[in-house]
Design an enzyme around this catalytic site. Structure first.
Site, PDB file in Angstrom:
ATOM      1  N   LYS A  72      11.233  -0.649   2.916  1.00  0.00           N
ATOM      2  CA  LYS A  72      11.873  -1.790   2.241  1.00  0.00           C
ATOM      3  C   LYS A  72      12.241  -2.913   3.193  1.00  0.00           C
ATOM      4  O   LYS A  72      12.246  -4.076   2.814  1.00  0.00           O
ATOM      5  CB  LYS A  72      13.087  -1.340   1.431  1.00  0.00           C
ATOM      6  CG  LYS A  72      14.071  -0.458   2.155  1.00  0.00           C
ATOM      7  CD  LYS A  72      13.815   0.989   1.881  1.00  0.00           C
ATOM      8  CE  LYS A  72      14.360   1.822   3.013  1.00  0.00           C
ATOM      9  NZ  LYS A  72      14.985   3.036   2.638  1.00  0.00           N
ATOM     10  N   LYS A  79      16.741  -3.842  -0.959  1.00  0.00           N
ATOM     11  CA  LYS A  79      16.205  -3.442  -2.262  1.00  0.00           C
ATOM     12  C   LYS A  79      16.524  -4.502  -3.326  1.00  0.00           C
ATOM     13  O   LYS A  79      15.689  -4.797  -4.180  1.00  0.00           O
ATOM     14  CB  LYS A  79      16.754  -2.075  -2.643  1.00  0.00           C
ATOM     15  CG  LYS A  79      16.212  -0.972  -1.720  1.00  0.00           C
ATOM     16  CD  LYS A  79      17.017   0.301  -1.815  1.00  0.00           C
ATOM     17  CE  LYS A  79      16.418   1.411  -0.952  1.00  0.00           C
ATOM     18  NZ  LYS A  79      17.314   2.561  -0.800  1.00  0.00           N
ATOM     19  N   VAL A  90      12.001   0.830  -3.423  1.00  0.00           N
ATOM     20  CA  VAL A  90      13.250   0.691  -4.187  1.00  0.00           C
ATOM     21  C   VAL A  90      13.400   1.908  -5.091  1.00  0.00           C
ATOM     22  O   VAL A  90      12.500   2.229  -5.867  1.00  0.00           O
ATOM     23  CB  VAL A  90      13.248  -0.587  -5.051  1.00  0.00           C
ATOM     24  CG1 VAL A  90      14.598  -0.751  -5.757  1.00  0.00           C
ATOM     25  CG2 VAL A  90      12.936  -1.818  -4.215  1.00  0.00           C
ATOM     26  N   ASP A 145      20.661  -1.710   3.488  1.00  0.00           N
ATOM     27  CA  ASP A 145      19.510  -1.094   2.809  1.00  0.00           C
ATOM     28  C   ASP A 145      19.500  -1.507   1.330  1.00  0.00           C
ATOM     29  O   ASP A 145      18.459  -1.914   0.799  1.00  0.00           O
ATOM     30  CB  ASP A 145      19.607   0.434   2.951  1.00  0.00           C
ATOM     31  CG  ASP A 145      18.489   1.154   2.219  1.00  0.00           C
ATOM     32  OD1 ASP A 145      17.363   1.166   2.732  1.00  0.00           O
ATOM     33  OD2 ASP A 145      18.738   1.673   1.114  1.00  0.00           O
TER      34      ASP A 145
HETATM   35  N1  HSE Z   1      18.388   5.467   3.120  1.00  0.00           N
HETATM   36  C1  HSE Z   1      17.842   5.182   1.840  1.00  0.00           C
HETATM   37  C2  HSE Z   1      18.821   5.634   0.767  1.00  0.00           C
HETATM   38  C3  HSE Z   1      16.521   5.885   1.708  1.00  0.00           C
HETATM   39  O1  HSE Z   1      19.725   6.407   1.097  1.00  0.00           O
HETATM   40  O2  HSE Z   1      18.724   5.199  -0.360  1.00  0.00           O
HETATM   41  C4  HSE Z   1      15.757   5.550   0.441  1.00  0.00           C
HETATM   42  O3  HSE Z   1      15.417   4.199   0.392  1.00  0.00           O
END
Ligand code: HSE
Length: 389
Positions: free
Chosen positions: A99, A199, A126, A195
């Site tokens: 991502k 997304k 995502v 993160d």
């Molecule tokens: N580190 C990410 C999460 C991995 O915990 O959602 C999946 O995208």
């Protein structure tokens, strides 16, 4: 028979190779066959049953005309970016779960794929194993998307669930999330909301058709969530969830990531552990929700392998995910109006107030963040959360 290469033999990459083995029969029936010819990694895996496929030299893949699909599960925007560009330029389709790379260089890589008549697909980027990007662009293609919100990060949802439902410490919950292969290489990206921000950028880009950069999506993580906030939330019939939210209004996209108080009446409030739950509101369909494992080796591999099979059967190759270079479509999410839950030191005029240790808690009327700041000016704010439901 399609020959593929897997770049990065970590959690997701090894899951992809195993999935292709486990489901070889049905994959062959559906696609004519997919076989892993190379695994590229800087590490050695002498004990792996796939050791013979491992090479450290990406140029072997780049120069092998037999390899038509490259799976990039390296992560990050360094070598992964270079290898993706070189694969696309060499006429190979690329599938990824990365991502950060899609959120940073997505439009450029999609344009490069198009230029070379190949695909760049990233369903796994995502929601992990949750089908989301493809349904948005196919099943919901007759709708105007009004809003998307939900739990986009499995690690933080797992941590919040372990801490506040099971009484596990933050450090212990994070360590387990790491051991289970949920977290990023640097879990700060999970904990601080980066993160989920990436997304949210991908979702907003997909809906608007224009690349949304991370600086347009303010992100706050869970490190400031206090036990007291959770206890107040529970008294009010709410739970605390880290949400990514994208609102599409008046030609603008308002996207952000932050912990929210979510009413127990909302489906998202019951999404626990590593699960992700994403609500998509369309002008015709109304409200839909997508739910499933948002992180982890095999669920993420499931989405990656599905993209590989789509390319192998030429289903929508090169056309499924597409958006153009950044343009000015982002609005300021601070303008979005919601109710707020705030805790301040001292007293404010408000309808609902409770006190503990000199701290007062309030639920506001619907207002924007800017209006809230005016209301709270001069007060010592302990915490402030948007509310859903
Ligand atoms: N580190 C990410 C999460 C991995 O915990 O959602 C999946 O995208």
């Amino acid at each position: 028979m399609k020959k593929i290469a897997v770049l990065g033999f970590g959690t997701v990459g090894s899951g992809v190779v195993e999935t292709i083995d486990i489901n070889a029969d049905v994959i062959t029936q559906r696609t004519g066959g997919i076989t892993v010819k190379y695994i590229v990694d800087v590490r050695d895996f002498p004990d792996s049953p796939y050791a013979a496929l491992v090479t450290k030299d990406f140029s072997v893949v780049e120069n092998d005309p037999e390899v038509s699909i490259v799976v990039e599960t390296i992560g990050g925007i360094g070598v992964a970016y270079d290898f993706t560009k070189r694969s696309l330029k060499a006429g190979k389709s690329v599938v990824t779960s990365n991502k950060e790379l899609v959120a940073t260089y997505g439009y450029e890589l999609m344009a490069l794929a198009k230029e070379n008549g190949v695909s760049y697909l990233f369903e796994a980027s995502v929601g992990g194993g949750v089908p989301l990007l493809r349904p948005l662009k196919t099943c919901l293609n007759g709708d105007v998307i009004k809003e998307i919100y939900g739990i986009l990060n499995g690690t933080t949802n797992y941590i919040l669930t372990q801490m506040f439902q099971n009484g596990v410490s933050f450090a212990e919950a994070l360590a387990t999330a790491q051991a289970l292969g949920y977290s990023e290489a640097d879990p700060t990206a999970d904990v601080e909301g980066h993160d989920a921000c990436r997304k949210a950028c991908i979702l907003t880009s997909l809906v608007t058709g224009t690349h949304i950069t991370q600086d347009k999506v303010p992100a706050k993580g869970i490190s400031g969530v206090a036990l007291e906030d959770v206890e107040y939330a529970a008294q009010l019939g709410y739970t605390i969830k880290l949400l990514g939210r994208c609102v599409f209004e008046g030609g603008k996209a308002y996207s952000y990531v932050a912990p929210h108080l979510v009413s127990r009446n909302e489906l998202v409030s019951g999404v626990n552990g590593v699960m992700n739950g994403i609500v998509v509101k369309g002008n015709i369909v109304g409200e839909t929700m997508f739910y499933g494992a948002g992180a982890g080796k095999m669920p993420t591999a499931s989405a990656v392998v599905a993209d590989v099979t789509a390319i192998a059967t030429n289903v929508r190759a090169g056309e499924c995910f597409e958006w153009s270079a950044p343009s000015d479509v982002s609005g300021d999410p601070a303008e979005l109006k919601t109710k707020w839950f705030v805790r301040v030191r001292g007293e404010l005029e408000a309808e609902l107030a409770g006190t503990a240790d000199g701290v007062s808690a309030y639920v506001t009327a619907e207002m924007s963040e800017k209006e809230l700041q005016t209301v709270l000016s001069g007060a010592e704010v302990v915490s402030a959360y948007r509310m859903i439901g």
